[in-house]
Design a protein around this motif. Structure first.
Motif, short mmCIF file in Angstrom:
data_model
loop_
_atom_site.label_atom_id
_atom_site.label_comp_id
_atom_site.label_asym_id
_atom_site.label_seq_id
_atom_site.Cartn_x
_atom_site.Cartn_y
_atom_site.Cartn_z
N LEU A 50 1.08 -1.08 0.14
CA LEU A 50 0.11 0.14 -0.15
C LEU A 50 0.97 1.27 0.17
CD1 LEU A 50 -1.80 -2.33 1.06
CD2 LEU A 50 -2.98 -0.47 2.26
N ASP A 51 0.45 2.20 -0.65
CA ASP A 51 1.43 3.54 -0.54
C ASP A 51 1.89 3.96 0.55
OD1 ASP A 51 0.08 3.39 -3.26
OD2 ASP A 51 0.54 5.51 -3.49
N ARG A 52 3.18 4.15 0.54
CA ARG A 52 3.96 4.51 1.77
C ARG A 52 4.37 3.44 2.69
NH1 ARG A 52 6.94 6.59 0.68
NH2 ARG A 52 7.57 7.72 2.51
N TRP A 53 3.90 2.36 2.50
CA TRP A 53 4.06 1.33 3.38
C TRP A 53 5.06 0.25 2.84
CZ3 TRP A 53 3.11 2.33 8.58
CH2 TRP A 53 2.35 3.23 8.79
N THR A 54 6.10 -0.33 3.60
CA THR A 54 6.92 -1.06 3.08
C THR A 54 7.25 -2.32 4.27
OG1 THR A 54 9.26 -1.47 2.18
CG2 THR A 54 9.15 0.05 4.11
N ALA A 55 7.69 -3.51 3.67
CA ALA A 55 7.57 -4.50 4.31
C ALA A 55 9.19 -4.82 4.99
CB ALA A 55 7.11 -5.66 3.68
N ASN A 56 9.16 -5.49 5.98
CA ASN A 56 10.63 -5.96 6.56
C ASN A 56 10.24 -7.29 6.74
OD1 ASN A 56 12.90 -3.62 7.88
ND2 ASN A 56 10.80 -2.85 7.49
N ASP A 57 11.13 -8.02 6.41
CA ASP A 57 10.80 -9.64 6.11
C ASP A 57 12.05 -10.32 5.72
OD1 ASP A 57 10.03 -12.10 5.82
OD2 ASP A 57 8.77 -11.90 4.15
N THR A 58 12.82 -10.83 6.85
CA THR A 58 14.47 -11.07 6.66
C THR A 58 14.52 -12.71 6.89
OG1 THR A 58 15.08 -10.49 8.68
CG2 THR A 58 15.37 -8.78 7.08
N GLY A 59 13.52 -13.29 7.34
CA GLY A 59 13.43 -14.39 7.98
C GLY A 59 13.06 -15.53 7.03
N ALA A 60 12.74 -16.97 7.68
CA ALA A 60 11.88 -17.87 6.86
C ALA A 60 10.64 -17.74 6.82
CB ALA A 60 12.34 -19.29 7.23
N GLY A 61 9.91 -16.93 7.56
CA GLY A 61 8.47 -16.76 7.67
C GLY A 61 8.17 -16.07 6.15
N VAL A 62 6.76 -15.92 5.89
CA VAL A 62 6.45 -15.53 4.62
C VAL A 62 4.98 -14.97 4.99
CG1 VAL A 62 5.56 -15.81 2.25
CG2 VAL A 62 7.49 -17.22 3.11
N PHE A 63 4.61 -13.54 4.60
CA PHE A 63 3.41 -13.10 4.65
C PHE A 63 2.86 -12.42 3.40
CE2 PHE A 63 6.09 -10.21 7.04
CZ PHE A 63 6.10 -8.96 6.24
N THR A 64 1.78 -12.31 3.52
CA THR A 64 0.92 -11.50 2.47
C THR A 64 0.40 -10.13 3.08
OG1 THR A 64 -0.15 -13.51 1.06
CG2 THR A 64 -1.12 -11.36 1.04
N ILE A 65 0.49 -9.08 2.53
CA ILE A 65 0.07 -7.73 2.76
C ILE A 65 -1.21 -7.40 1.72
CG2 ILE A 65 0.32 -5.25 2.78
CD1 ILE A 65 3.07 -5.85 4.22
N SER A 66 -2.20 -7.08 2.35
CA SER A 66 -3.34 -6.66 1.60
C SER A 66 -4.01 -5.58 2.08
CB SER A 66 -4.48 -7.83 1.46
OG SER A 66 -4.94 -8.15 2.64
N GLN A 67 -4.82 -4.78 1.17
CA GLN A 67 -5.86 -3.51 1.44
C GLN A 67 -6.99 -4.18 1.87
OE1 GLN A 67 -7.23 -0.93 -1.43
NE2 GLN A 67 -6.83 0.85 -0.23
N ASP A 68 -7.46 -4.02 3.26
CA ASP A 68 -8.58 -4.89 3.52
C ASP A 68 -9.72 -3.87 3.65
OD1 ASP A 68 -8.94 -7.87 4.46
OD2 ASP A 68 -10.01 -6.74 5.92
N THR A 69 -10.94 -4.29 3.99
CA THR A 69 -12.00 -3.77 4.16
C THR A 69 -12.60 -3.75 5.82
OG1 THR A 69 -13.70 -5.45 3.42
CG2 THR A 69 -12.99 -3.45 2.04
N ASP A 70 -11.86 -4.52 6.38
CA ASP A 70 -12.09 -4.60 7.94
C ASP A 70 -11.70 -3.26 8.71
OD1 ASP A 70 -12.19 -5.32 10.76
OD2 ASP A 70 -11.52 -7.46 10.46
N VAL A 71 -12.39 -2.75 9.38
CA VAL A 71 -12.01 -1.36 9.78
C VAL A 71 -12.96 -1.27 11.29
CG1 VAL A 71 -11.80 -0.19 7.70
CG2 VAL A 71 -14.16 -0.41 8.64
N PRO A 72 -12.27 -0.34 12.03
CA PRO A 72 -12.63 -0.32 13.57
C PRO A 72 -14.13 0.51 13.62
CG PRO A 72 -10.77 1.30 13.09
CD PRO A 72 -10.79 0.44 11.85
N ASN A 73 -14.31 1.68 12.72
CA ASN A 73 -15.63 2.18 12.54
C ASN A 73 -16.21 2.84 11.37
OD1 ASN A 73 -14.45 4.85 12.65
ND2 ASN A 73 -13.80 4.48 14.54
N GLU A 74 -17.00 3.29 11.16
CA GLU A 74 -17.65 3.67 9.94
C GLU A 74 -16.95 5.05 9.50
OE1 GLU A 74 -19.95 5.66 13.53
OE2 GLU A 74 -19.33 3.63 12.70
N THR A 75 -15.95 5.78 10.18
CA THR A 75 -15.14 6.69 9.65
C THR A 75 -14.09 6.29 8.95
OG1 THR A 75 -13.60 6.99 11.71
CG2 THR A 75 -15.79 8.03 11.60
#
Length: 360
Positions: A50-75
């Motif tokens: 996502l714009d301006r956000w970068t990942a740090n991932d130096t180990g054997a683990g793997v993850f996916t980053i996504s833009q999600d619609t799960d949010v804390p409130n209607e704002t």
């Protein structure tokens, strides 16, 4: 009749219920802008998502980053979601898993870091995690020779919680006041022992990212971590999140990256002219970018030039460009007439993307 306001408004967060603008130093803190796409599988270390956000991932683990619609409130409309797809149950000493944003040095000048006048800032954000316990936030300078780690607690699994952390900025060290990396703001997910701070809530020498209390949010493929509403502001009080207009937020993001194509439609991006039977030149209008960008083109053959009919490109390169002017040299197999005007467009496929990057 002119009105004179003599009252001190220091610390006032709003006027008539409307927020005072320009206080959030984080760009895209509400995760609304994602020009490169909405899902990034097997994210590489240092990869922008996502714009301006970068990942740090130096180990054997793997993850996916996504833009999600799960949010804390209607704002809010979006969050950044980290989803563990390959677990790393035993973090090696030098490994780190995190997401972070670099604040440009020109933007962090008011922080006065590295001087006796360094200000106090407050970081606030919404977080939701399957993993509960102690998590860490780290602030660092450009070469990671100075760092500050603070802890926060995720109390309930899969529940949005708002966190606030107040940090006195560093009065020593070297802090860039240029268009380079001014201040890194890192949200740590897991951290090896050599990257751990000696204690929380103090500035120290070294590349520190967490304390020894940091949970391992990569120890199971059932784990995910969501964040939104990230705000960094001067002062010791967390105010309501500053919602910029979508256009203003996009413009801030496009100082660092501009992406063309990928919409699945015929997207016209420029008008230029043929310089020979197989070559053409195009100028792309742009706002001023942080630095002269680099160019990445996916699916070159799905980019086209033409007038009466379209001709597939065989090569696209950046030439004679600057932060303020983007010039493209385009090559085709044949069919152009020198001096004739041309359009440049993406074919109707999501595979066609042209990315101009001036990221930190």
């Amino acid at each position: 009749m002119p009105v004179t306001i003599s009252e001190d408004i220091t610390g006032v967060a709003s006027i008539n219920g409307g927020q005072l603008g320009g206080r959030n130093y984080i760009i895209n803190g509400a995760m609304l802008i994602s020009q490169r796409g909405t899902s990034f599988a097997a994210v590489a270390h240092g990869e922008y998502t996502l714009d301006r956000w970068t990942a740090n991932d130096t180990g054997a683990g793997v993850f996916t980053i996504s833009q999600d619609t799960d949010v804390p409130n209607e704002t809010y409309e979006n969050s950044l979601k980290v989803d563990c797809t390959t677990a790393d149950a035993s973090i090696a000493a030098g490994d780190i898993y995190a997401i972070q944003q670099y604040i440009e040095g020109l933007n962090s000048i008011p922080f006065a870091m590295g001087t006796s006048g360094a200000v106090t800032v407050t970081l606030s954000f919404w977080v939701k995690s399957t993993k509960t316990g102690t998590f860490c936030v780290a602030l660092k300078n450009a070469d990671a020779s100075r760092g500050y780690v603070s802890q926060y607690t995720v109390s309930d699994t899969n529940t949005w919680e708002r966190k606030t952390i107040t940090i006195p900025l560093d009065q020593t060290g070297t802090w860039l006041r240029t268009n380079g990396k001014g201040l890194a703001v890192m949200f740590t997910l897991a951290c090896g022992s050599t990257r751990q701070a000696s204690s929380a809530d103090t500035w120290e020498a070294g590349n520190v990212s967490a304390t020894s209390s940091q949970v391992n949010a990569l120890d199971s493929t059932a784990n995910n971590f969501l964040i939104t509403g990230v705000q960094l502001e001067e002062g010791s009080t967390a105010t309501d999140f500053e919602h910029r207009t979508f256009g203003d937020e996009l413009a801030l993001c496009q100082r660092y990256v501009r992406v063309y194509g990928g919409t699945g439609a015929n997207e016209y991006i420029s008008i230029g002219a043929a310089s020979g039977t197989t070559t053409a030149n195009f100028v792309i209008p742009t706002i001023s970018m942080r630095a002269t960008p680099t160019l990445t083109v996916s699916a070159v053959a799905n980019w086209q030039v033409g007038n009466a009919s379209s001709i597939a490109c065989t090569a696209i390169s950046l030439t004679n460009s600057s932060p303020h002017s983007i010039n493209l040299d385009v090559t085709v197999a044949s069919g152009l007439t020198s001096g004739h005007g041309l359009y440049m467009r993406a074919a109707s496929t999501t595979a066609a993307r042209l990315t101009l990057s001036a990221e930190l």
